[in-house]
Structure formats: structure tokens, C-alpha cells
Design an enzyme around this catalytic site. Structure first.
Site, PDB file in Angstrom:
ATOM      1  N   HIS A 116       3.841   1.754  -1.691  1.00  0.00           N
ATOM      2  CA  HIS A 116       3.756   2.174  -3.353  1.00  0.00           C
ATOM      3  C   HIS A 116       2.409   2.760  -4.084  1.00  0.00           C
ATOM      4  CE1 HIS A 116       6.745  -1.029  -2.814  1.00  0.00           C
ATOM      5  NE2 HIS A 116       7.220  -0.243  -2.408  1.00  0.00           N
TER       6      HIS A 116
ATOM      7  N   GLN B 250      17.158   9.347   2.579  1.00  0.00           N
ATOM      8  CA  GLN B 250      17.607   8.759   0.706  1.00  0.00           C
ATOM      9  C   GLN B 250      16.450   9.600   0.067  1.00  0.00           C
ATOM     10  OE1 GLN B 250      16.292   4.905  -1.221  1.00  0.00           O
ATOM     11  NE2 GLN B 250      14.377   5.423  -1.705  1.00  0.00           N
TER      12      GLN B 250
ATOM     13  N   ARG C  58      10.235  -5.302   3.037  1.00  0.00           N
ATOM     14  CA  ARG C  58      10.530  -6.126   3.937  1.00  0.00           C
ATOM     15  C   ARG C  58      10.288  -7.057   5.402  1.00  0.00           C
ATOM     16  NH1 ARG C  58      15.227  -3.013   2.682  1.00  0.00           N
ATOM     17  NH2 ARG C  58      16.898  -4.330   1.843  1.00  0.00           N
TER      18      ARG C  58
ATOM     19  N   GLU D 266       1.137  -1.174   0.513  1.00  0.00           N
ATOM     20  CA  GLU D 266      -0.104   0.497  -0.221  1.00  0.00           C
ATOM     21  C   GLU D 266       0.641   1.098  -0.154  1.00  0.00           C
ATOM     22  OE1 GLU D 266      -3.105   2.967  -0.170  1.00  0.00           O
ATOM     23  OE2 GLU D 266      -3.211   0.439  -0.970  1.00  0.00           O
TER      24      GLU D 266
ATOM     25  N   SER E 153       6.840  -1.783   4.224  1.00  0.00           N
ATOM     26  CA  SER E 153       7.905  -1.937   3.805  1.00  0.00           C
ATOM     27  C   SER E 153       8.151  -3.655   3.499  1.00  0.00           C
ATOM     28  CB  SER E 153       9.299  -2.094   5.033  1.00  0.00           C
ATOM     29  OG  SER E 153      10.158  -2.891   4.443  1.00  0.00           O
TER      30      SER E 153
END
Length: 361
Positions: free
Chosen positions: A70, A203, A242, A68, A240
Site C-alpha cells: 500500500h 481487479q 491476509r 509496504e 498482502s
């Protein structure tokens, strides 16, 4: 902005947004209702048509295993651009040799299914994802690539002075790999606007600086947007890819401790505690969770820190909120952390102050 259900969206996405291009550019790719491009040359042919038609292109770079978080970036792009492009590429250059490149989730068929179900209604009609760039490693690294930076050959990008703090302390080669691949992707995609999530705030801010330093026009620095972190509605865990490594117990009962720790630090900062005291409050949350778990889960704190969003320099231990606000005009503070839950490393952050000043909207 309206998010349509899957049935309506599937009907809509069977249309090709650019005539003359097949849905899939390579027989090795899964079937998709969205045009897929696995070479820069094939994508650029499609992109030229968008240039000719003077259409804006929004871009969401991903490594796949979409969730979600993304999809919230995709919706934002759909709402703000004529066309929306995603890339799905697991970038080997940002993984150290001991990290999880081999096991990183790769779910391309499911990713494409999720994207085919997306649609947003705007004044001019309904928009759906227009294209997905799915390059091979050899396409992105024509000189070859190894995870060992000492053995790498070819051209790499490094944003000097901004990659060794915060995440860079634990992952010293990470931002070199990120800056390199995103420069390549920006050159290939040529986006009008690009969208990144706040979860990876260092980032995103580093890449915005890179676009400014390299005088990039696609996107220009002010068109690199940072979107607030998407969270689990029940536990507030930052979404995430991960998270897929976690057991249900780890995901629901252990991993949320990081965000709780950051909130404890935030509360102390708002109460005008010193930075050192704020970190102590945050660390105490993790220590209490470790005691509660005993030996049932291996929970390890990597770091919790407060940093200047411009320089990424660590805030002085004696600094308080009132002192900071008196000396740094309008600048917020980034409170971030990372911890291990078993073999899974999780990161999160909270912006202390006016996050819109960092372009987080």
C-alpha cells in the site's frame, strides 16, 4: 523521490493541507495528524477547495491493514499529485457469506501512524498524505447491505463478461462487490489519478474497463495506474494484508511456493512449451512442496491459469509463446494463481511479455 524517516515526517504532517478543516471529523475516530473524513459530505467540502485551487488529487483505495505494498502506491501518488487521498473501508459487498469479513484485519490506528510518517520530496517541496476517507458501512450503502447477493437491495455495478474468469471462478460475486464500491468511491473522492497494485491485476484491469464503459472523468481510464507488486525482499512473497493470518513458518517457507510455481510456468513459456505444459510445470512445484510438507501444513492449489489480458479468456492449451506473439499483436499473457495455506487464500501473478502495454509502470 525521497522517503524521509519517521521523525522528519511526523514534524511535516502536523500541518493541515487545507485550512479550516479539523484533523478528525468524528470523535469516534482515532486521533490523527492527517485530516480524517467519515462522511461524503465532509470530504466533498474539502475536495471543493482542491478543485478551486486547481490541485491534482491522487487516490489510493484500501481496506486498511496497510503494508509496504500500500505504501508504495502512496509514494507513487505523492510523487505525481499535489494532494494524495486514501480510503480505508472494508467492503462487505465483495465478501461472500462464507468468507473472512468478520476476521479481516482492522488496524486503523496503526494505519494512520504509518501514513503520518510518510513524506516525499518533489521539485516544489515536500508532500505528505493530505486526507483519509474512512466511511461507515451505512455511509457507503445507504440502502443497507448483506453478503447474500439474492437479498441485496439498491444499486450495484457489474462488469458483464469479465468477472467470471480467473478469480471470478472461485469468487463469483467478488467483482460485483468491487465494481460497486469503487464506483461509489470514485464518485465520492473524484480523483485525478488512482493507483492499484498488480497483485490484484484482474481487479485493476476490470476497473479500468469500468471507468471507460461508464464514461467516468475522475479518474479517466488512462489515469488508473497499475503499480508492480511489492514483495518480501527475502522470499519474494507478494505482500498482502491476509499474510497476517500466516504463521512465520507458513509465511517464510510455504507461501512463497506460489510465486515459485508461476516462475516455473514462465520459464516453460519462454522455452516455447505449450500452455498446458507450462501449467503442468507450475503445478509440479506446488505438488513437490506438498510432498515436502506432508501433513504439517494444509497446502491446496486453487488454480494456476493463463489468460488474455483484454478478454480474460483462457489461453488455449496448445498455444505456445511464438504462436501467441504471432497472432496477438503486442499483447502479453497473464499467468496467475491462487492457493490455500491452511485457512489463508493467497493470490499472485506474473505478466508474460511487455507489461507496460497493460499500463503497469
Amino acid at each position: 523521490m525521497l522517503f524521509l524517516g519517521s521523525k522528519a515526517a511526523c514534524i511535516l504532517t502536523r500541518r493541515l493541507p487545507a485550512q479550516g478543516f479539523s484533523r478528525t471529523m468524528s470523535t469516534s475516530l482515532p486521533p490523527s495528524s492527517i485530516p480524517l473524513f467519515d462522511t461524503v459530505a465532509s470530504y466533498r467540502e474539502w475536495r471543493r477547495k482542491a478543485f478551486d485551487e486547481k490541485k491534482s488529487v491522487g487516490y489510493v483505495p484500501t481496506m486498511g491493514a496497510l503494508h509496504e505494498g500500500h505504501l508504495s502506491l502512496v509514494r507513487r501518488s505523492l510523487a505525481e499529485n499535489d494532494l494524495t487521498v486514501l480510503s480505508i473501508f472494508v467492503n462487505p459487498a465483495q465478501f461472500a457469506p462464507h468468507e473472512d469479513l468478520a476476521t479481516y484485519p482492522r488496524t486503523l490506528p496503526r494505519d494512520l501512524e504509518l501514513l503520518s510518517e510518510m513524506a516525499v520530496t518533489v521539485a516544489g517541496g515536500i508532500r505528505t498524505p493530505a486526507a483519509v476517507f474512512v466511511p461507515t458501512v451505512s455511509e457507503m450503502y445507504p440502502s443497507g447491505i448483506t453478503q447474500n447477493t439474492q437479498e441485496q437491495k439498491g444499486t450495484f455495478v457489474e462488469v458483464k463478461g469479465y468477472g467470471h474468469q480467473m478469480e471470478g471462478r472461485t469468487r463469483p460475486t467478488f467483482f460485483r462487490g468491487v465494481a460497486t464500491v469503487v464506483t461509489k468511491l470514485f464518485n465520492a473522492i473524484e480523483p485525478t489519478r488512482a493507483y492499484f497494485g498488480q497483485k490484484d491485476i484482474q481487479q485493476a484491469l476490470l476497473l479500468r474497463r469500468m471507468t471507460r464503459d461508464l464514461l467516468l472523468s475522475h479518474p479517466e481510464p488512462h489515469n488508473l495506474f497499475i503499480v508492480p507488486t511489492a514483495r518480501d525482499p527475502n522470499t519474494s512473497l507478494a505482500l498482502s494484508s491476509r499474510n497476517a493470518y500466516l504463521t512465520s513458518h507458513e509465511r517464510d517457507n510455504v507461501a512463497p511456493a506460489l510465486y515459485a510455481a508461476l516462475h516455473a510456468g514462465k520459464a516453460a513459456w519462454e522455452g516455447n512449451a505449450t500452455k498446458a505444459e507450462c501449467i503442468e510445470h507450475a503445478q509440479a512445484v506446488i505438488e513437490n512442496k506438498k510432498r515436502e510438507l506432508g501433513d504439517s501444513v494444509d497446502l491446496r492449489l486453487d488454480y494456476i491459469e493463463m489468460n488474455d489480458p483484454e478478454s480474460f479468456d483462457v489461453v488455449q492449451d496448445s498455444m505456445t509463446r511464438r504462436q501467441w506473439e504471432g497472432t496477438v499483436s503486442g499483447n502479453p499473457v497473464i499467468l496467475s494463481g491462487a492457493m490455500w495455506v491452511g485457512k489463508t487464500r493467497l493470490i499472485d501473478n506474473i505478466v508474460l511479455g511487455a507489461q507496460h502495454t497493460l499500463g503497469i509502470v
